[in-house]
Design an enzyme around this catalytic site. Structure first.
Site, mmCIF file in Angstrom:
data_model
loop_
_atom_site.group_PDB
_atom_site.id
_atom_site.type_symbol
_atom_site.label_atom_id
_atom_site.label_comp_id
_atom_site.label_asym_id
_atom_site.label_seq_id
_atom_site.Cartn_x
_atom_site.Cartn_y
_atom_site.Cartn_z
ATOM 1 N N ASP A 75 9.897 -26.605 -27.210
ATOM 2 C CA ASP A 75 11.289 -26.801 -26.813
ATOM 3 C C ASP A 75 11.899 -27.864 -27.713
ATOM 4 O OD1 ASP A 75 13.721 -26.684 -25.336
ATOM 5 O OD2 ASP A 75 12.579 -26.113 -23.566
ATOM 6 N N HIS B 95 18.126 -14.545 -19.931
ATOM 7 C CA HIS B 95 19.342 -14.239 -19.159
ATOM 8 C C HIS B 95 20.508 -15.157 -19.524
ATOM 9 C CE1 HIS B 95 18.655 -17.095 -15.438
ATOM 10 N NE2 HIS B 95 18.495 -17.722 -16.579
ATOM 11 N N ASP C 72 12.834 -24.867 -31.724
ATOM 12 C CA ASP C 72 13.972 -24.138 -31.187
ATOM 13 C C ASP C 72 13.604 -22.669 -31.198
ATOM 14 O OD1 ASP C 72 16.443 -22.650 -31.048
ATOM 15 O OD2 ASP C 72 17.495 -24.507 -31.496
#
Length: 372
Positions: free
Chosen positions: A235, A281, A262
């Site tokens: 992350d 999502h 990333d």
């Protein structure tokens, strides 16, 4: 969520048992007007628009800490108003509204008490929904809904135009909202993590990479369950800054590697499984495809490796599904969305994967994907 968090579904106590473990009588029927099925369709339609009124009343009562004060037992409205710093008349009116839909009781003698639903408004119970309700009543959620017609006409998110920055930029600018959001997502993640780990055996893999895994909660729980598995958390630098200490606290640091990165950039190779939990999502199909192709590049020629997408699969047609409401949040906030099974298959194919099996719809699921 995206690179900074996770999302999930709520849990429920057994009928008749409140969140503190005590029992109380269930209401005589579901919340709503008596004989609801006999109300004419045009009147039922109008009743749906009361949702915003009810949600804001529940938000105000949550913000005032009413449920926490009532944890010790029933009080009169004046007593409750004094303890919560609220106006007795306004408090009575809002409690009357909330009690009409099963949140709190307002007895003839003037005493106010907790129902099973109101127990979840307490801040000190395992299934507390207070932080999520406070976030849902915040400016960050409410203002985009005021511009929903714009999103309907354009098909684009409205959040950036309203606030002059994207959602995560807004959180960086508003630390109190950011902290509230993190608390709400952490509670939801705790529930969905256990559900997903129960439903899918990650022990079949030797090395697992959690892409966009936040501070490492999901990966740590996975490693605790499967002592032979090693994990890599990927992350952004500011997100994983405290992850090594978190893994050490959990007792899995020797099996957990932290990589700053990333998911639109280069991802670490050499893993048997790659996990995307509540990531896709947040993004439209073009961006989600780019994320998937990045994972596909990391897998390379290892046809035995798998991508495990942990997301909601929408129920088909007009079937009830809470995800269909959350989908509107995604539209307004990010431009992403929840997807049904056919949409998942199409998206995964565009990213270089084929879905194995047919996950259940209308709930969170593990979509196991092989590289093609």
């Amino acid at each position: 969520m995206s690179v900074t968090g996770t999302s999930g579904t709520t849990s429920h106590d057994e009928p008749g048992a409140n969140a503190a473990g005590a029992t109380e009588s269930a209401p005589p029927g579901p919340p709503g007007p008596p004989g609801g099925a006999m109300i004419p369709p045009h009147a039922r339609l109008l009743l749906l628009t009361n949702g915003k009124r009810v949600s804001q009343v529940v938000y105000a009562l949550a913000e005032a800490g009413v449920a926490d004060v009532l944890a010790g037992g029933e009080l009169t409205v004046p007593q409750l108003a004094e303890k919560t710093g609220t106006d007795p008349g306004a408090l009575r009116r809002m409690l009357r509204c909330a009690a009409a839909v099963g949140v709190f009781t307002l007895r003839d003698g003037g005493k106010v008490g907790l129902t099973d639903m109101a127990q979840a408004l307490r801040s000190d119970v395992p299934n507390s929904q207070r932080d999520m309700i406070l976030f849902n009543g915040s400016e960050a959620v409410n203002r985009p809904y005021a511009e929903i017609s714009t999103a309907l006409r354009t098909g684009r998110p409205v959040f950036d135009e309203i606030f002059g920055m994207d959602f995560f930029g807004y959180l960086r600018r508003h630390p109190e909202t950011s902290a509230l959001f993190d608390r709400a997502m952490s509670r939801m993640s705790a529930t969905t993590t256990q559900q997903l780990l129960d439903a899918f055996d990650f022990g079949r893999f030797r090395r697992v990479a959690d892409i966009g895994g936040g501070q490492g909660y999901f990966l740590s729980e996975l490693l605790l369950r499967h002592q032979e598995v090693r994990g890599t958390l990927v992350d952004q630098p500011q997100v994983v800054e405290n992850a090594p200490g978190f893994f050490a606290e959990k007792g899995v640091a020797e099996r957990a590697e932290v990589v700053s990165g990333d998911f639109f950039g280069e991802l670490p190779s050499g893993h048997d499984a790659y996990v995307l939990k509540a990531v896709l999502h947040d993004w439209d199909d073009a961006a989600a495809t780019a994320i998937l192709r990045g994972v596909r590049r990391a897998i390379g020629d290892d046809t035995a490796a798998r991508l495990v997408v942990l997301e909601h699969v929408l129920a088909p047609g007009d079937a009830w599904d809470q995800g269909k409401f959350l989908d509107i949040d995604m539209l307004l906030r990010f431009g992403g969305g929840e997807r049904d099974l056919a949409e998942w298959r199409e998206l995964l194919a565009a990213g270089g994967f084929a879905l194995e099996g047919e996950p259940a719809a209308g709930r969170w699921a593990a979509l196991v994907c092989r590289p093609v």
